[in-house]
Design an enzyme around this catalytic site. Structure first.
Site, mmCIF file in Angstrom:
data_model
loop_
_atom_site.group_PDB
_atom_site.id
_atom_site.type_symbol
_atom_site.label_atom_id
_atom_site.label_comp_id
_atom_site.label_asym_id
_atom_site.label_seq_id
_atom_site.Cartn_x
_atom_site.Cartn_y
_atom_site.Cartn_z
ATOM 1 N N ASN A 7 0.733 -1.193 -0.093
ATOM 2 C CA ASN A 7 -0.280 -0.334 -0.019
ATOM 3 C C ASN A 7 0.524 1.320 -0.093
ATOM 4 O O ASN A 7 0.593 2.391 0.845
ATOM 5 C CB ASN A 7 -0.800 -0.106 1.327
ATOM 6 C CG ASN A 7 -2.517 1.077 1.121
ATOM 7 O OD1 ASN A 7 -2.591 1.435 1.904
ATOM 8 N ND2 ASN A 7 -2.773 0.787 0.040
ATOM 9 N N ARG A 61 8.399 7.280 -1.980
ATOM 10 C CA ARG A 61 7.984 6.420 -0.469
ATOM 11 C C ARG A 61 8.896 5.745 0.073
ATOM 12 O O ARG A 61 10.083 5.132 0.622
ATOM 13 C CB ARG A 61 6.334 6.965 -0.095
ATOM 14 C CG ARG A 61 7.090 6.995 1.466
ATOM 15 C CD ARG A 61 5.627 7.685 2.500
ATOM 16 N NE ARG A 61 4.279 6.730 2.637
ATOM 17 C CZ ARG A 61 4.712 6.506 3.745
ATOM 18 N NH1 ARG A 61 5.174 6.418 4.973
ATOM 19 N NH2 ARG A 61 2.996 5.562 3.777
ATOM 20 N N ARG A 95 3.169 0.026 8.843
ATOM 21 C CA ARG A 95 4.531 -1.592 8.380
ATOM 22 C C ARG A 95 5.270 -1.899 10.129
ATOM 23 O O ARG A 95 5.766 -2.420 9.568
ATOM 24 C CB ARG A 95 4.983 -0.872 6.849
ATOM 25 C CG ARG A 95 3.647 -0.911 6.369
ATOM 26 C CD ARG A 95 4.172 -0.122 5.073
ATOM 27 N NE ARG A 95 3.917 0.585 3.997
ATOM 28 C CZ ARG A 95 3.094 1.496 4.273
ATOM 29 N NH1 ARG A 95 3.337 2.578 5.432
ATOM 30 N NH2 ARG A 95 2.219 1.960 3.384
ATOM 31 N N LYS A 149 1.103 -11.842 -1.684
ATOM 32 C CA LYS A 149 1.854 -11.006 -2.382
ATOM 33 C C LYS A 149 3.505 -10.566 -2.555
ATOM 34 O O LYS A 149 4.315 -11.084 -2.940
ATOM 35 C CB LYS A 149 1.194 -9.752 -3.198
ATOM 36 C CG LYS A 149 1.570 -9.082 -4.093
ATOM 37 C CD LYS A 149 2.875 -8.330 -3.959
ATOM 38 C CE LYS A 149 3.596 -6.833 -4.954
ATOM 39 N NZ LYS A 149 4.115 -6.190 -5.164
ATOM 40 N N PRO A 178 3.634 -13.343 -7.821
ATOM 41 C CA PRO A 178 3.344 -12.326 -7.141
ATOM 42 C C PRO A 178 1.993 -11.852 -8.096
ATOM 43 O O PRO A 178 2.536 -11.207 -9.191
ATOM 44 C CB PRO A 178 4.221 -11.471 -7.011
ATOM 45 C CG PRO A 178 5.999 -11.616 -7.742
ATOM 46 C CD PRO A 178 5.419 -12.923 -8.690
ATOM 47 N N ASP A 188 -0.156 -8.640 -8.420
ATOM 48 C CA ASP A 188 -0.803 -7.026 -8.124
ATOM 49 C C ASP A 188 -1.824 -6.606 -8.576
ATOM 50 O O ASP A 188 -2.379 -7.096 -9.496
ATOM 51 C CB ASP A 188 0.445 -6.672 -7.055
ATOM 52 C CG ASP A 188 1.542 -6.180 -9.062
ATOM 53 O OD1 ASP A 188 0.536 -6.125 -10.274
ATOM 54 O OD2 ASP A 188 2.792 -6.684 -9.294
#
Length: 295
Positions: free
Chosen positions: A135, A140, A188, A230, A247, A249
């Site tokens: 997310n 970032r 996180r 994922k 994965p 996504d």
DNA sequence: AAACAGGCCTAAA
DNA sequence: TTTAGGCCTGTT
């Protein structure tokens, strides 16, 4: 077989005759977050405890700075230089044919993404990085990793500048959840702390996962809080070299439903399904970025 | 300014 | 077993 040659001179190595290795694709296909473009057209990043810079010389020749003969054995594994992508691509296409599936999309994706090469990065760093990735967006993600490294990594100097290693699990564990949160990791923080804690306490052995099947390994990784299917697949694909980790996504989900059908299974791509996934992922983003298709 | 970013957790059917 | 909200933060 891939037949590249290496020549060492001082602390640089020239790799020649290496196909399927385009640095701008290798470093920008979403598999790693520790490389940046340099002013002089290279790609530079901290690998373990040193700075490595990759310069394209021509289509199949590359100069790697700060890599001596001893470190090259790690680098060749890190960049998976011995993986033969002609064979990989043939295998993916023939797997699709065997299943009676369309191969046009995949062939186009392989053409657009020619030069993608999946890496085998540090296991802990990959785990931690992809926990952070959830997310989140790439700028970032890179920023957070930079902050964590500055705060809890080990500083070292290269060409007069200070760099930091990626923090060990022990360093992050000892720092504690609050300190990890201070690095703008957000929700996180508790996931990173849980991962660090399990590694330090030996509740999970990242090396042991190497010998597991991809499915077993994913189950094992998903015991960590904040690690779902994922993230686990990304860690296995980019940190363990398990090429059948797949994965899924938002982008890949879109591609699969768009070009294939509802009940499409990753197995249709064969034993290199993870690489097939990477071509599709890159292809879809490539088409969108070129305004060939819209979101 | 509201929505979104390469998901996952938790609670509720 | 599947599904809807909520989540830190930064950017558009």
């Amino acid at each position: 077989m891939s037949e590249y040659k290496v020549a060492f001179k001082n602390d640089t190595v020239i790799i020649s005759g290496l196909d399927h290795f385009k640095p701008e694709l290798v470093f920008d296909c979403g598999q790693c977050f520790n490389f940046e473009v340099t002013e002089d057209g290279g790609f530079s990043g901290v690998v373990l405890d040193r700075v490595v810079t990759v310069y394209p010389v021509d289509e199949s020749t590359f100069k790697l700075c700060n890599v001596d003969e001893k470190f090259f054995s790690y680098i060749s594994s890190y960049f998976c230089l011995d993986d033969d992508y002609d064979t990989v691509c043939r295998d993916i296409i023939s797997s699709l044919e065997k299943e009676g599936r369309d191969t046009d999309v995949m062939k186009k994706a392989m053409e657009a993404g020619r030069g993608i090469r999946l890496m085998k990065q540090d296991k802990w760093q990959t785990l931690c990085s992809f926990i952070i990735s959830q997310n989140n967006n790439i700028p970032r993600i890179k920023k957070i990793i930079g902050t964590l490294s500055r705060e809890f990594g080990t500083p070292f100097t290269y060409e007069g500048k200070t760099y930091y290693t990626f923090p060990t699990a022990k360093a992050l564990y000892e720092a504690g959840e609050d300190a990890i949160f201070e690095c703008k990791t957000g929700f996180r923080a508790k996931y990173i702390y849980d991962a660090a804690s399990r590694v330090v306490k030996g509740q999970i052995d990242l090396e042991l996962i190497d010998s597991m099947t991809t499915c077993e390994a994913a189950q094992c990784l998903m015991e960590i809080k904040g690690v779902g299917p994922k993230v686990a697949a990304c860690v296995l694909l980019f940190g363990y070299g398990k090429k059948d980790a797949f994965p899924i996504d938002v982008w890949v989900k879109k591609v699969l439903s768009k070009y294939y059908d509802e009940k499409f299974s990753p197995e249709y791509f064969g034993k290199y399904s993870g690489i097939a996934q990477q071509y599709l992922f890159y292809y879809e983003r490539y088409l969108v970025s070129k305004n060939i298709i819209s979101n």
